[in-house]
Write an enzyme that holds these catalytic residues in place. Sequence first.
Site, PDB file in Angstrom:
ATOM      1  N   ASP A  21     -57.499 -46.267  22.922  1.00  0.00           N
ATOM      2  CA  ASP A  21     -58.722 -45.468  22.842  1.00  0.00           C
ATOM      3  C   ASP A  21     -59.038 -44.798  24.184  1.00  0.00           C
ATOM      4  OD1 ASP A  21     -60.915 -44.389  21.570  1.00  0.00           O
ATOM      5  OD2 ASP A  21     -62.206 -46.123  21.924  1.00  0.00           O
ATOM      6  N   GLY A  22     -59.669 -43.644  24.110  1.00  0.00           N
ATOM      7  CA  GLY A  22     -60.153 -42.981  25.323  1.00  0.00           C
ATOM      8  C   GLY A  22     -59.471 -41.651  25.636  1.00  0.00           C
ATOM      9  N   HIS A  38     -54.850 -36.394  23.805  1.00  0.00           N
ATOM     10  CA  HIS A  38     -53.925 -37.063  22.880  1.00  0.00           C
ATOM     11  C   HIS A  38     -52.485 -36.903  23.360  1.00  0.00           C
ATOM     12  CE1 HIS A  38     -57.238 -37.921  20.327  1.00  0.00           C
ATOM     13  NE2 HIS A  38     -57.436 -36.673  19.928  1.00  0.00           N
ATOM     14  N   LEU A 132     -37.281 -54.798  19.915  1.00  0.00           N
ATOM     15  CA  LEU A 132     -38.730 -54.747  19.688  1.00  0.00           C
ATOM     16  C   LEU A 132     -39.065 -54.212  18.290  1.00  0.00           C
ATOM     17  CD1 LEU A 132     -41.680 -54.804  20.879  1.00  0.00           C
ATOM     18  CD2 LEU A 132     -41.296 -52.394  21.469  1.00  0.00           C
ATOM     19  N   SER A 204     -62.978 -51.661  15.179  1.00  0.00           N
ATOM     20  CA  SER A 204     -62.838 -50.372  14.482  1.00  0.00           C
ATOM     21  C   SER A 204     -61.885 -50.450  13.285  1.00  0.00           C
ATOM     22  CB  SER A 204     -62.389 -49.275  15.455  1.00  0.00           C
ATOM     23  OG  SER A 204     -63.322 -49.102  16.483  1.00  0.00           O
ATOM     24  N   GLU A 215     -56.382 -63.202  20.956  1.00  0.00           N
ATOM     25  CA  GLU A 215     -57.210 -63.129  22.167  1.00  0.00           C
ATOM     26  C   GLU A 215     -57.557 -61.649  22.368  1.00  0.00           C
ATOM     27  OE1 GLU A 215     -58.150 -65.827  23.868  1.00  0.00           O
ATOM     28  OE2 GLU A 215     -56.990 -67.095  22.506  1.00  0.00           O
TER      29      GLU A 215
HETATM   30  C1  IPE Z   1     -59.905 -46.388  16.912  1.00  0.00           C
HETATM   31  O1  IPE Z   1     -60.481 -45.535  17.837  1.00  0.00           O
HETATM   32  C2  IPE Z   1     -58.732 -45.726  16.260  1.00  0.00           C
HETATM   33  C3  IPE Z   1     -57.594 -45.414  17.116  1.00  0.00           C
HETATM   34  C4  IPE Z   1     -57.436 -45.722  18.368  1.00  0.00           C
HETATM   35  C5  IPE Z   1     -56.529 -44.723  16.453  1.00  0.00           C
HETATM   36  P1  IPE Z   1     -61.784 -44.676  17.473  1.00  0.00           P
HETATM   37  O2  IPE Z   1     -62.118 -43.908  18.689  1.00  0.00           O
HETATM   38  O3  IPE Z   1     -61.560 -43.883  16.240  1.00  0.00           O
HETATM   39  O4  IPE Z   1     -62.868 -45.807  17.181  1.00  0.00           O
HETATM   40  P2  IPE Z   1     -64.453 -45.701  17.095  1.00  0.00           P
HETATM   41  O5  IPE Z   1     -64.775 -44.612  16.124  1.00  0.00           O
HETATM   42  O6  IPE Z   1     -64.953 -45.371  18.460  1.00  0.00           O
HETATM   43  O7  IPE Z   1     -64.903 -47.062  16.658  1.00  0.00           O
HETATM   44  C1  IPE Z   2     -58.035 -42.522  20.590  1.00  0.00           C
HETATM   45  O1  IPE Z   2     -58.730 -41.760  21.508  1.00  0.00           O
HETATM   46  C2  IPE Z   2     -57.043 -41.722  19.794  1.00  0.00           C
HETATM   47  C3  IPE Z   2     -57.377 -41.552  18.367  1.00  0.00           C
HETATM   48  C4  IPE Z   2     -58.405 -42.044  17.758  1.00  0.00           C
HETATM   49  C5  IPE Z   2     -56.447 -40.760  17.599  1.00  0.00           C
HETATM   50  P1  IPE Z   2     -60.084 -41.016  21.102  1.00  0.00           P
HETATM   51  O2  IPE Z   2     -59.737 -39.665  20.580  1.00  0.00           O
HETATM   52  O3  IPE Z   2     -60.890 -41.849  20.186  1.00  0.00           O
HETATM   53  O4  IPE Z   2     -60.780 -40.886  22.504  1.00  0.00           O
HETATM   54  P2  IPE Z   2     -62.336 -41.024  22.816  1.00  0.00           P
HETATM   55  O5  IPE Z   2     -62.780 -42.378  22.332  1.00  0.00           O
HETATM   56  O6  IPE Z   2     -63.036 -39.920  22.094  1.00  0.00           O
HETATM   57  O7  IPE Z   2     -62.403 -40.888  24.303  1.00  0.00           O
HETATM   58 MG    MG Z   3     -62.327 -43.245  20.523  1.00  0.00          MG
END
Ligand code: IPE
Ligand code: IPE
Ligand code: MG
Length: 262
Positions: A21-22, A38, A132, A204, A215
């Site tokens: 995420d992020g 991405h 893996l 999520s 963990e």
């Molecule tokens: C969870 O991240 C899904 C993936 C990393 C693919 P999201 O960014 O979609 O999660 P929420 O919406 O913040 O919970």
């Molecule tokens: C996770 O990063 C990737 C996917 C959900 C595909 P995000 O796109 O959710 O990034 P943020 O949370 O908006 O920073």
């Molecule tokens: Mg996100």
Amino acid sequence: MSKVSDNTLQTLPRHVAVVMDGNGRWANKRHLPRAAGHKAGVNATRKIVENCAKNRIAALTIFAFSSENWNRPKSEVSSLMSLFVSTLTGEVKKLHKKNVRVRFIGERLRFSEKLQKSIAECEALTEDNTGLKLNIAANYGGRWDIVNACRSLISSMQDSATDTDAASLDVQSIDEQLFGSFLSLSDTPEPDLLIRTGGEQRISNFLIWQLAYAELYFVDTLWPDFSDQDFSDALDWFAGRQRRFGKTGQQIQQEQATAAIE
Ligand code: IPE
Ligand code: IPE
Ligand code: MG
């Protein structure tokens, strides 16, 4: 690649799950479109896959696209879909060379035919690899997984009721083990460690059944910045956890002392 400590090597997780995420925030900080985040995230994914393969971690499951991510703006969904196709096409041979076995979990029928074809080719090419086990969760949701398992279980029960050769399956025979055998990843040990980058402390709708005893490691680092050192830190943290599975800490210490003598 940064080296993991000797202590950590002895207590490596067998299965690591990651909520990557992020990406969007990484791009926003740089005044770039979210798609650039991405794309940058792919490099971090490549690194963790290599790292797990080298450290002989048995399985890595990464959350690439959730069943709820369809709710994002159309343009972001479509740039993610293109990225999946180009990344798969570009990486599959390298993964095969590294002896990685790739499988996808999630409802793939909603993807374009082109993407479904790339997925099927990637799985077929790497199917006999013994290194893996890389599981990619795409259009995956933990609730979908459970409902899907219910459907498969009920249809097996119906088959066993009409087919006298099939093993008998009745309501009384349903237990956690049987139910779990219909879920995604049923042939892989459950994740020992869940890493979520990006600072949010939630699941999520990731592997909600399979993570029951994982963990949970949350880190603020945004996914594209997640480095080998960050992964080593997570493994070191994991090595320091005492996993009790309902028992007392004292019982675990006694079991470890007995195992050390044997
Ligand atoms: C969870 O991240 C899904 C993936 C990393 C693919 P999201 O960014 O979609 O999660 P929420 O919406 O913040 O919970
Ligand atoms: C996770 O990063 C990737 C996917 C959900 C595909 P995000 O796109 O959710 O990034 P943020 O949370 O908006 O920073
Ligand atoms: Mg996100």
